[in-house]
Design a protein around this motif. Structure first.
Motif, PDB file in Angstrom:
ATOM      1  N   ILE A  31      32.204 -27.512  13.087  1.00 40.13           N
ATOM      2  CA  ILE A  31      33.090 -26.399  13.941  1.00 40.13           C
ATOM      3  C   ILE A  31      32.202 -25.224  14.233  1.00 40.13           C
ATOM      4  O   ILE A  31      31.777 -24.531  13.275  1.00 40.13           O
ATOM      5  N   THR A  32      31.954 -25.088  15.400  1.00 38.92           N
ATOM      6  CA  THR A  32      31.051 -24.073  15.927  1.00 38.92           C
ATOM      7  C   THR A  32      31.689 -22.703  15.837  1.00 38.92           C
ATOM      8  O   THR A  32      32.854 -22.488  16.112  1.00 38.92           O
ATOM      9  N   GLY A  33      30.914 -21.660  16.030  1.00 32.56           N
ATOM     10  CA  GLY A  33      31.295 -20.394  15.939  1.00 32.56           C
ATOM     11  C   GLY A  33      32.301 -20.113  14.793  1.00 32.56           C
ATOM     12  O   GLY A  33      33.257 -19.270  14.860  1.00 32.56           O
ATOM     13  N   SER A  34      31.971 -20.445  13.658  1.00 29.44           N
ATOM     14  CA  SER A  34      32.839 -20.698  12.502  1.00 29.44           C
ATOM     15  C   SER A  34      32.553 -19.592  11.619  1.00 29.44           C
ATOM     16  O   SER A  34      33.140 -19.594  10.202  1.00 29.44           O
ATOM     17  N   GLY A  35      31.961 -18.581  11.670  1.00 32.85           N
ATOM     18  CA  GLY A  35      31.567 -17.742  10.795  1.00 32.85           C
ATOM     19  C   GLY A  35      32.662 -16.570  10.709  1.00 32.85           C
ATOM     20  O   GLY A  35      32.689 -15.810   9.742  1.00 32.85           O
ATOM     21  N   GLN A  36      33.551 -16.573  11.887  1.00 34.67           N
ATOM     22  CA  GLN A  36      34.346 -15.560  11.802  1.00 34.67           C
ATOM     23  C   GLN A  36      35.634 -15.983  12.811  1.00 34.67           C
ATOM     24  O   GLN A  36      35.492 -16.903  13.176  1.00 34.67           O
ATOM     25  N   GLY A  37      36.612 -15.115  12.810  1.00 33.20           N
ATOM     26  CA  GLY A  37      37.734 -15.500  13.704  1.00 33.20           C
ATOM     27  C   GLY A  37      38.288 -16.650  13.693  1.00 33.20           C
ATOM     28  O   GLY A  37      38.431 -17.022  12.819  1.00 33.20           O
ATOM     29  N   ILE A  38      38.782 -17.273  14.762  1.00 29.90           N
ATOM     30  CA  ILE A  38      39.401 -18.470  14.663  1.00 29.90           C
ATOM     31  C   ILE A  38      38.502 -19.798  14.380  1.00 29.90           C
ATOM     32  O   ILE A  38      39.154 -20.514  13.452  1.00 29.90           O
ATOM     33  N   GLY A  39      37.230 -19.720  14.422  1.00 27.19           N
ATOM     34  CA  GLY A  39      36.378 -20.743  14.037  1.00 27.19           C
ATOM     35  C   GLY A  39      36.491 -20.379  12.456  1.00 27.19           C
ATOM     36  O   GLY A  39      36.559 -21.808  11.943  1.00 27.19           O
ATOM     37  N   LYS A  40      36.371 -19.632  11.882  1.00 29.68           N
ATOM     38  CA  LYS A  40      36.244 -19.459  10.332  1.00 29.68           C
ATOM     39  C   LYS A  40      37.694 -19.978   9.962  1.00 29.68           C
ATOM     40  O   LYS A  40      37.904 -20.731   8.797  1.00 29.68           O
ATOM     41  N   SER A  41      38.806 -19.668  10.430  1.00 28.68           N
ATOM     42  CA  SER A  41      40.052 -20.240  10.067  1.00 28.68           C
ATOM     43  C   SER A  41      40.334 -21.443  10.314  1.00 28.68           C
ATOM     44  O   SER A  41      40.891 -22.278   9.180  1.00 28.68           O
ATOM     45  N   CYS A  42      39.650 -22.169  11.162  1.00 26.36           N
ATOM     46  CA  CYS A  42      39.671 -23.507  11.558  1.00 26.36           C
ATOM     47  C   CYS A  42      38.984 -24.321  10.207  1.00 26.36           C
ATOM     48  O   CYS A  42      39.357 -25.439   9.685  1.00 26.36           O
ATOM     49  N   ALA A  43      37.773 -23.632  10.086  1.00 33.13           N
ATOM     50  CA  ALA A  43      36.934 -24.486   8.912  1.00 33.13           C
ATOM     51  C   ALA A  43      37.678 -24.334   7.556  1.00 33.13           C
ATOM     52  O   ALA A  43      37.764 -25.319   6.959  1.00 33.13           O
ATOM     53  N   GLU A  44      38.487 -23.311   7.203  1.00 34.92           N
ATOM     54  CA  GLU A  44      39.153 -22.993   6.159  1.00 34.92           C
ATOM     55  C   GLU A  44      40.178 -24.058   6.135  1.00 34.92           C
ATOM     56  O   GLU A  44      40.603 -24.777   4.953  1.00 34.92           O
ATOM     57  N   VAL A  45      41.207 -24.248   7.070  1.00 32.28           N
ATOM     58  CA  VAL A  45      42.151 -25.208   7.053  1.00 32.28           C
ATOM     59  C   VAL A  45      41.858 -26.592   7.036  1.00 32.28           C
ATOM     60  O   VAL A  45      42.539 -27.404   6.691  1.00 32.28           O
ATOM     61  N   PHE A  46      40.589 -26.847   7.799  1.00 31.04           N
ATOM     62  CA  PHE A  46      40.386 -28.205   7.613  1.00 31.04           C
ATOM     63  C   PHE A  46      39.724 -28.606   6.554  1.00 31.04           C
ATOM     64  O   PHE A  46      40.200 -29.777   6.083  1.00 31.04           O
ATOM     65  N   ALA A  47      39.031 -27.525   5.551  1.00 27.46           N
ATOM     66  CA  ALA A  47      38.663 -27.781   4.359  1.00 27.46           C
ATOM     67  C   ALA A  47      40.043 -28.137   3.580  1.00 27.46           C
ATOM     68  O   ALA A  47      39.995 -28.915   2.584  1.00 27.46           O
ATOM     69  N   ARG A  48      40.856 -27.322   3.578  1.00 28.47           N
ATOM     70  CA  ARG A  48      42.164 -27.510   2.813  1.00 28.47           C
ATOM     71  C   ARG A  48      42.890 -28.879   3.025  1.00 28.47           C
ATOM     72  O   ARG A  48      43.441 -29.300   2.099  1.00 28.47           O
TER      73      ARG A  48
END
Length: 290
Positions: A31-48
């Motif tokens: 997930i690119t641009g995942s240090g903040q914002g929508i990308g971060k939320s994507c990283a978190e929900v994918f991990a969950r």
């Protein structure tokens, strides 16, 4: 039993509600641009949902922190920070992913920003930069991953390219951004047609008004540094009359979306529940534009 049959049975299990380990259990997502914002939320929900996540952002500290937080919460993640515009980055990102997790299932090309200006004032650099970050960078990452994705292995595989309603409908002051985001749709449809035979789905998610640093007041001072140049982010609110206008008047739900909730739309398109959806553009707008 063949890999394809294994995948079909997994899909049937998901449809019946049998996914105790998550909708993406055992799968790998970049997930690119995942240090903040929508990308971060994507990283978190994918991990969950059980995915092993590759967090990447131009801001190394933020990228590392998101990965650390996911691991601390019991998920699995690595951080591969870098600039998507760097010539060597796509190959490094892909190879680090495979080195750590052995494969790639999903790529979410989310990294990007705006560099607004009216058509008669947009510079060549503004124009070229928007196409580079929103079109060329995703293309190069996808191309670098081709040798791992173009396999008839029965895996659940999906590429999500993030677009915008600016790309679908145009937007005042965003000729460069709108053109780039429109290009994302063409790239996605082509991937769907070329790689469908390998079981790779490709879809676009086009966001409307989501509360991020790109949609907050430009006067707040949010900025990104690209090639040594500071680029201000956000929407100008200098017009005093603008404060009296309902900014959400044309959004049926009457509000902006949150990064956390719209990340769910990206997740949805990657799960086996969307196994027969490809080449599609999903508008996530709260009803704006209908």
């Amino acid at each position: 039993m063949s890999a394809a049959n294994d995948r079909l049975n997994a899909i049937k299990g998901h449809l019946s509600g049998n996914f105790p380990n998550g909708l993406l259990a055992g799968e790998v997502a970049i997930i690119t641009g995942s240090g903040q914002g929508i990308g971060k939320s994507c990283a978190e929900v994918f991990a969950r949902e059980g995915a092993m996540v590759v967090v990447t952002d131009i801001d190394a500290a933020k990228s590392d922190q998101v990965a650390a937080d996911i691991n601390a919460a019991g998920g699995k993640a690595i951080s591969v920070p870098g600039d998507v515009l760097s010539a060597d980055f796509p190959e490094r990102l892909v190879e680090e992913t495979v080195k750590n997790f052995g494969k790639i299932n999903h790529i979410v090309n989310n990294a990007g920003f705006t560099f607004d200006g009216m058509i008669h004032k947009i510079t060549d650099k503004q124009w070229d930069l928007m196409l580079a970050v929103h079109n060329t960078a995703p293309f190069k990452i996808i191309r670098a991953a081709a040798k791992y994705l173009r396999k008839k292995d029965g895996e659940n595989k999906c590429i999500i390219n993030i677009s915008s309603t600016s790309g679908l409908h145009g937007n005042l002051g965003q000729a460069n951004y709108a053109t780039a985001k429109a290009g994302v749709v063409g790239l996605t449809k082509t991937i769907a047609k070329e790689w469908g035979v390998f079981g790779v789905r490709a879809n676009t998610v086009a966001f409307g008004w989501v509360d991020t640093r790109l949609t907050r007041a430009k006067e707040s001072g949010a900025a990104i540094e690209v090639g040594g140049q500071k680029v201000a982010l956000g929407i100008p609110t200098g017009n005093k009359a603008a404060g009296k206008v309902n900014a959400y008047a044309d959004i049926p739900l009457g509000r902006a979306g949150t990064a956390e909730e719209v990340a769910g739309s990206v997740l949805m398109m990657c799960t086996p529940l969307s196994s027969y959806i490809t080449g599609h553009t999903l508008e996530v707008t709260g009803g704006r534009g209908i």
